[in-house]
Design a protein around this motif. Structure first.
Motif, PDB file in Angstrom:
ATOM      1  N   MET A   1      21.513 -14.550   3.257  1.00 49.03           N
ATOM      2  CA  MET A   1      20.449 -14.066   2.362  1.00 49.03           C
ATOM      3  C   MET A   1      20.007 -12.672   2.795  1.00 49.03           C
ATOM      4  O   MET A   1      19.772 -12.449   3.978  1.00 49.03           O
ATOM      5  CB  MET A   1      19.247 -15.021   2.422  1.00 49.03           C
ATOM      6  N   PRO A   2      19.911 -11.723   1.857  1.00 46.79           N
ATOM      7  CA  PRO A   2      19.492 -10.380   2.257  1.00 46.79           C
ATOM      8  C   PRO A   2      18.020 -10.391   2.685  1.00 46.79           C
ATOM      9  O   PRO A   2      17.251 -11.247   2.246  1.00 46.79           O
ATOM     10  CB  PRO A   2      19.683  -9.564   0.974  1.00 46.79           C
ATOM     11  N   ARG A   3      17.686  -9.455   3.540  1.00 49.83           N
ATOM     12  CA  ARG A   3      16.302  -9.378   4.010  1.00 49.83           C
ATOM     13  C   ARG A   3      15.493  -8.493   3.073  1.00 49.83           C
ATOM     14  O   ARG A   3      15.684  -7.294   3.038  1.00 49.83           O
ATOM     15  CB  ARG A   3      16.282  -8.837   5.436  1.00 49.83           C
ATOM     16  N   ILE A   4      14.604  -9.104   2.314  1.00 49.11           N
ATOM     17  CA  ILE A   4      13.809  -8.371   1.336  1.00 49.11           C
ATOM     18  C   ILE A   4      12.508  -7.907   1.992  1.00 49.11           C
ATOM     19  O   ILE A   4      11.801  -8.708   2.602  1.00 49.11           O
ATOM     20  CB  ILE A   4      13.467  -9.281   0.136  1.00 49.11           C
ATOM     21  N   PRO A   5      12.161  -6.617   1.871  1.00 52.24           N
ATOM     22  CA  PRO A   5      10.855  -6.174   2.384  1.00 52.24           C
ATOM     23  C   PRO A   5       9.710  -6.638   1.476  1.00 52.24           C
ATOM     24  O   PRO A   5       9.825  -6.571   0.248  1.00 52.24           O
ATOM     25  CB  PRO A   5      10.948  -4.641   2.370  1.00 52.24           C
ATOM     26  N   ILE A   6       8.674  -7.123   2.076  1.00 46.82           N
ATOM     27  CA  ILE A   6       7.418  -7.400   1.365  1.00 46.82           C
ATOM     28  C   ILE A   6       6.362  -6.505   2.001  1.00 46.82           C
ATOM     29  O   ILE A   6       6.067  -6.641   3.185  1.00 46.82           O
ATOM     30  CB  ILE A   6       7.005  -8.881   1.499  1.00 46.82           C
ATOM     31  N   THR A   7       5.832  -5.547   1.231  1.00 46.05           N
ATOM     32  CA  THR A   7       4.852  -4.624   1.806  1.00 46.05           C
ATOM     33  C   THR A   7       3.432  -5.085   1.494  1.00 46.05           C
ATOM     34  O   THR A   7       3.170  -5.703   0.466  1.00 46.05           O
ATOM     35  CB  THR A   7       5.032  -3.175   1.287  1.00 46.05           C
ATOM     36  N   LEU A   8       2.521  -4.756   2.400  1.00 45.43           N
ATOM     37  CA  LEU A   8       1.119  -5.128   2.252  1.00 45.43           C
ATOM     38  C   LEU A   8       0.224  -3.892   2.291  1.00 45.43           C
ATOM     39  O   LEU A   8       0.286  -3.111   3.241  1.00 45.43           O
ATOM     40  CB  LEU A   8       0.701  -6.070   3.392  1.00 45.43           C
ATOM     41  N   THR A   9      -0.590  -3.732   1.258  1.00 48.17           N
ATOM     42  CA  THR A   9      -1.568  -2.639   1.189  1.00 48.17           C
ATOM     43  C   THR A   9      -2.917  -3.271   0.857  1.00 48.17           C
ATOM     44  O   THR A   9      -3.072  -3.845  -0.213  1.00 48.17           O
ATOM     45  CB  THR A   9      -1.183  -1.626   0.081  1.00 48.17           C
ATOM     46  N   THR A  10      -3.855  -3.217   1.782  1.00 52.44           N
ATOM     47  CA  THR A  10      -5.134  -3.901   1.568  1.00 52.44           C
ATOM     48  C   THR A  10      -6.302  -3.068   2.090  1.00 52.44           C
ATOM     49  O   THR A  10      -6.106  -2.073   2.791  1.00 52.44           O
ATOM     50  CB  THR A  10      -5.192  -5.273   2.299  1.00 52.44           C
ATOM     51  N   ASP A  11      -7.497  -3.541   1.766  1.00 47.93           N
ATOM     52  CA  ASP A  11      -8.710  -2.963   2.357  1.00 47.93           C
ATOM     53  C   ASP A  11      -9.324  -3.948   3.359  1.00 47.93           C
ATOM     54  O   ASP A  11     -10.521  -3.913   3.608  1.00 47.93           O
ATOM     55  CB  ASP A  11      -9.724  -2.588   1.264  1.00 47.93           C
ATOM     56  N   PHE A  12      -8.482  -4.797   3.944  1.00 46.97           N
ATOM     57  CA  PHE A  12      -8.963  -5.846   4.843  1.00 46.97           C
ATOM     58  C   PHE A  12      -9.275  -5.335   6.247  1.00 46.97           C
ATOM     59  O   PHE A  12      -9.867  -6.060   7.046  1.00 46.97           O
ATOM     60  CB  PHE A  12      -7.910  -6.960   4.978  1.00 46.97           C
ATOM     61  N   GLY A  13      -8.866  -4.114   6.577  1.00 47.02           N
ATOM     62  CA  GLY A  13      -8.964  -3.697   7.979  1.00 47.02           C
ATOM     63  C   GLY A  13      -8.006  -4.513   8.820  1.00 47.02           C
ATOM     64  O   GLY A  13      -7.251  -5.354   8.318  1.00 47.02           O
ATOM     65  N   GLN A  14      -8.041  -4.278  10.135  1.00 52.37           N
ATOM     66  CA  GLN A  14      -7.074  -4.954  10.996  1.00 52.37           C
ATOM     67  C   GLN A  14      -7.745  -5.774  12.080  1.00 52.37           C
ATOM     68  O   GLN A  14      -7.096  -6.214  13.024  1.00 52.37           O
ATOM     69  CB  GLN A  14      -6.154  -3.905  11.629  1.00 52.37           C
ATOM     70  N   SER A  15      -9.045  -6.011  11.923  1.00 52.60           N
ATOM     71  CA  SER A  15      -9.727  -6.757  12.980  1.00 52.60           C
ATOM     72  C   SER A  15      -9.926  -8.226  12.624  1.00 52.60           C
ATOM     73  O   SER A  15     -10.293  -9.018  13.474  1.00 52.60           O
ATOM     74  CB  SER A  15     -11.078  -6.100  13.289  1.00 52.60           C
ATOM     75  N   ASP A  16      -9.672  -8.599  11.375  1.00 53.49           N
ATOM     76  CA  ASP A  16      -9.943  -9.972  10.943  1.00 53.49           C
ATOM     77  C   ASP A  16      -8.665 -10.795  10.863  1.00 53.49           C
ATOM     78  O   ASP A  16      -7.589 -10.331  11.183  1.00 53.49           O
ATOM     79  CB  ASP A  16     -10.621  -9.953   9.573  1.00 53.49           C
TER      80      ASP A  16
END
Lengths: 262, 262, 262
Positions: A1-16
């Motif tokens: 199976m090919p490796r499909i990228p799933i990108t994430l763009t959020t306003d969640f910050g990185q501390s939670d």
């Protein structure tokens, strides 16, 4: 199976735990997907900033990439989750106009996501990123066909935050789309439309400041000087040499910028 | 070989070489592992915050996931490195109570990690994340059996930071477990135990502030109003609409919260 | 195909599209590569900080790892893109001395990258990270041989920021290489050269402050006391217990540190 990228763009910050929970859901469904953090530092609820950021990079990703955007002030209300197909890639997020710049650039089809069988249950009213967007992105990467998520819609949200408005023969009103990490002000004047500044005199007016110099590289900007530069994505940026133009000009995201072309 | 996720939760921040070094050690041993950043922004040395964060998301990860936590004020002292098995997953970190919320939720077994053959040598007295936790996590992902790391222990550290204390017929003393990126105050009142606030009047008291309204979504919170909401993980949160409740209430992590139920 | 790690060390921050664009380019060329964020929080344009950070961790990565560094104040000028081979790994970035600590540690060969066929076109004058460094890293991970990128050069940039200078029989002038996330001051005094402080009295002088105590672990540092400690990478660090030495001493990156050995 090919490796499909799933990108994430959020306003969640990185501390939670929010981003980590989305990653767990994705890897539980599609262990071979490559989860790619774009940024989690979108200014909270700033839909245009998220849309602009994604528009600057989606074409650098390979076909079938799934881009997930969670900047979602309306979470828990009637706003719909959507799946857009555009430019051979997929875009999943809330139907709040965040993909408008993609729609302007690519032939596209938009579906409302209604197939609850793909959701993580129970669906939290405040965390569709984990319970709807992440699992649907993973199912898509795993091979579920777009049509299985829901029907095509035509009344999806679109907002035009990327085009300056002409106000006179030589006058245009634009805006600061984003302030980047270095304090450079990225305007919505794109060189493809406003290439004239490379040949003729011009003025960019930001509050009380007037910028008349176009530099080709940052090295051409003198210390203490404010200049325009054509940024790497084609937008005209207002910059200073090795310091923050945003601080020097006291200027924020969304601020108006007037262009006068001579 | 299946791709096993190895998650990282630390207070290292993201500006140093510490996280990168751990990733290098892991990929050198288990190149097919998927290294997942949960967060590196735990408040330095705040064990409950790390434990809470991990507890909110571990169940979203697939079986056999290895969770590494490095929030470790006692590094270099006699505190033991441990490997806990719980809920079909693995938890590696210092024996300082950081996994207490996992212990409360899952049948678990805890081992002291003593098999130095799995360590990166020489072991730095200040960086067990790289020299003990990361290589043991990678070996586990690669198929080394838990028993090979060390013997079961019963006297591992446990602290109960997640349960409010009853102080009267209608009164409970709780605490702020975490302040999230949006400034929402996450309390240790869980809806499974305190569902009554959805049916009967209540007051949440934080310093001089009293919150009496429960909103179902953020849209139900009026501008300028402070309300309670059942967060995505079931904990009651104190929130404001599109602004920071932490700033509005002048309130920090660990602050006491009193609940009065009528 | 084995999964080759490609690491990223930049001063781009994490709020813009720059890092995401580089990841997209890499995954489009080498979908099986493992992209590893080292840090994107290098102080803008601080070449020594980037070089120091990378030098602390590259040896923890497996052979053939490709390390990409984009701290590049000269982007768009005549400075050359380079590919260095050292210690069985690859290093790609601008020729501005950022790999000097690697050169000091490993037999190395350095090539100027000139093969434009591997570049993303058109090459932006301000974003070589996306258009030159990322695609070349991905091609290398995919199996393109180093010689195909360009010819060996001998006049690559080197700067020696890691060695203190002897100024008298007992006196050495060094510097703060980096301030870490906890506010510890990492000096360029390495225990391999200055191990004497473990046996004989010494003084570290930072501004008006004199540190005379060497602690073995952070637990040995008293509350309110400033001490030296041999950090996990062998450099002598100036630390306080659970608080920031940088704040307590009012001291920044690059500040001078004098060592007196008795």
């Amino acid at each position: 199976m090919p490796r499909i990228p799933i990108t994430l763009t959020t306003d969640f910050g990185q501390s939670d735990h929010f981003v980590g929970a989305m990653k767990g859901v994705i890897l539980g469904i599609a262990p071979d997907a490559t989860v790619v953090d774009i940024t989690h530092q979108i200014t909270p609820y700033e839909i245009p900033e998220a849309g602009f950021t994604l528009a600057q990079l989606y074409r650098d990703f390979p076909p079938k990439t799934v881009h997930v955007v969670v900047v979602d002030p309306g979470v828990g209300t009637a706003r719909r989750p959507i799946l857009a197909q555009a430019g051979g890639q997929y875009f999943i997020g809330p139907d709040n106009g965040v993909f408008s710049m993609i729609y302007n650039r690519e032939t596209h089809r938009v579906r409302e996501i209604t197939s609850e069988r793909y959701f993580r249950k129970p669906v939290s009213p405040t965390f569709h990123g984990r319970d709807i967007f992440a699992p649907c992105a993973a199912q898509l990467a795993k091979g579920v066909r777009p049509a299985q998520f829901g029907k095509l819609i035509n009344d999806y949200a679109q907002t035009d935050f990327e085009h300056p408005v002409r106000t006179g023969k030589r006058f245009w009103n634009g805006a600061i789309l984003k302030i980047d990490h270095f304090g450079n002000l990225i305007t919505n004047f794109h060189v493809s439309e406003f290439g004239g500044i490379q040949e003729r005199p011009f003025e960019l007016v930001v509050g009380p400041h007037r910028i008349e110099k176009l530099a080709r590289t940052f090295e051409e900007v003198e210390s203490g000087e404010t200049a325009a530069i054509v940024g790497s994505s084609g937008y005209i940026e207002i910059v200073r040499r090795r310091s923050s133009a945003a601080k020097a000009l006291g200027c924020g995201c969304g601020a108006p910028v007037e262009l006068i072309q001579y």
